[in-house]
Design a protein around this motif. Structure first.
Motif, short mmCIF file in Angstrom:
data_model
loop_
_atom_site.label_atom_id
_atom_site.label_comp_id
_atom_site.label_asym_id
_atom_site.label_seq_id
_atom_site.Cartn_x
_atom_site.Cartn_y
_atom_site.Cartn_z
N ALA A 141 147.94 -7.97 19.39
CA ALA A 141 147.91 -7.88 17.93
C ALA A 141 146.60 -8.41 17.37
N ALA A 142 146.06 -9.48 17.97
CA ALA A 142 144.78 -10.01 17.50
C ALA A 142 143.64 -9.04 17.80
N GLY A 143 143.71 -8.35 18.94
CA GLY A 143 142.70 -7.34 19.24
C GLY A 143 142.76 -6.18 18.26
N VAL A 144 143.96 -5.74 17.92
CA VAL A 144 144.12 -4.68 16.92
C VAL A 144 143.61 -5.17 15.57
N GLN A 145 143.90 -6.40 15.22
CA GLN A 145 143.45 -6.98 13.96
C GLN A 145 141.92 -7.06 13.93
N ALA B 35 150.05 -10.52 10.81
CA ALA B 35 151.32 -11.24 10.78
C ALA B 35 151.97 -11.29 12.16
N VAL B 36 151.99 -10.16 12.86
CA VAL B 36 152.58 -10.12 14.21
C VAL B 36 151.80 -11.03 15.15
N GLY B 37 150.47 -10.97 15.08
CA GLY B 37 149.64 -11.81 15.93
C GLY B 37 149.84 -13.28 15.65
N LEU B 38 149.93 -13.64 14.38
CA LEU B 38 150.11 -15.05 14.03
C LEU B 38 151.47 -15.58 14.47
N VAL B 39 152.53 -14.81 14.22
CA VAL B 39 153.87 -15.25 14.62
C VAL B 39 153.99 -15.35 16.13
N ALA B 40 153.48 -14.35 16.84
CA ALA B 40 153.55 -14.38 18.31
C ALA B 40 152.71 -15.52 18.87
N ALA B 41 151.55 -15.78 18.29
CA ALA B 41 150.71 -16.88 18.75
C ALA B 41 151.38 -18.23 18.52
N LEU B 42 152.01 -18.39 17.38
CA LEU B 42 152.70 -19.65 17.11
C LEU B 42 153.88 -19.84 18.04
N LEU B 43 154.63 -18.78 18.30
CA LEU B 43 155.74 -18.89 19.25
C LEU B 43 155.22 -19.18 20.66
N GLY B 44 154.11 -18.58 21.02
CA GLY B 44 153.50 -18.85 22.32
C GLY B 44 153.03 -20.28 22.45
N LEU B 45 152.48 -20.82 21.37
CA LEU B 45 152.04 -22.22 21.41
C LEU B 45 153.23 -23.16 21.53
N VAL B 46 154.31 -22.86 20.85
CA VAL B 46 155.50 -23.71 20.92
C VAL B 46 156.14 -23.63 22.30
N TYR C 92 154.72 -23.26 25.17
CA TYR C 92 153.80 -23.72 26.22
C TYR C 92 152.99 -22.61 26.87
N ASN C 93 152.68 -21.56 26.16
CA ASN C 93 151.74 -20.55 26.64
C ASN C 93 150.46 -20.73 25.83
N THR C 94 149.79 -21.85 26.06
CA THR C 94 148.72 -22.27 25.16
C THR C 94 147.43 -21.48 25.33
N ARG C 95 147.09 -21.07 26.53
CA ARG C 95 145.79 -20.42 26.74
C ARG C 95 145.71 -19.08 26.02
N ALA C 96 146.64 -18.20 26.28
CA ALA C 96 146.60 -16.88 25.65
C ALA C 96 146.83 -16.99 24.15
N SER C 97 147.71 -17.87 23.73
CA SER C 97 147.99 -18.01 22.31
C SER C 97 146.80 -18.61 21.56
N ALA C 98 146.13 -19.57 22.15
CA ALA C 98 144.95 -20.16 21.51
C ALA C 98 143.82 -19.13 21.41
N LEU C 99 143.66 -18.31 22.43
CA LEU C 99 142.66 -17.25 22.37
C LEU C 99 143.01 -16.23 21.29
N ALA C 100 144.29 -15.93 21.15
CA ALA C 100 144.72 -15.00 20.10
C ALA C 100 144.46 -15.58 18.71
N VAL C 101 144.70 -16.88 18.54
CA VAL C 101 144.42 -17.52 17.25
C VAL C 101 142.93 -17.47 16.97
#
Length: 103
Positions: free
Chosen positions: A52-56, A66-77, A79-88
């Motif tokens: 979603a961040a790449g599409v954005q 919105a999809v990228g932000l929600v998925a990134a926040l769920l990923g951070l919560v 414990y998928n911090t690397r991919a989610s932090a890169l998406a943010v």
């Protein structure tokens, strides 16, 4: 109470004796969310956020953000911090674009 039920591994204890079958329901739902169950890939939220961040970044719109932000926040919560932090980081980078000339 739910944390006690999920983290209580022993059969003894006040929580497991008083709640009976509730312990297994909470443990199964907790293991499904955190990725301990078969068939659930733990990196799903991180990959969704990255796509979603790449599409954005490529073609900005509100839905992708919105999809990228929600998925990134769920990923951070979860414990998928690397991919989610890169998406943010990609989402923040997508906001640093010049304004469209036609508007």
């Amino acid at each position: 109470v739910a944390d006690c039920l999920v983290s209580n591994n022993s059969g003894s204890g006040i929580v497991s004796e008083t709640n009976g079958g509730l312990e297994s329901v909470v443990r199964v739902s907790g293991s499904t969310v955190t990725g301990n169950q078969r068939g659930f890939v733990q990196d799903t939220f991180g990959w969704i956020a990255m796509i979603a961040a790449g599409v954005q970044l490529w073609r900005p719109n509100r839905v992708a953000f919105a999809v990228g932000l929600v998925a990134a926040l769920l990923g951070l919560v979860l414990y998928n911090t690397r991919a989610s932090a890169l998406a943010v980081a990609l989402l923040v980078l997508s906001l640093a674009r010049p304004a469209p000339e036609g508007r």
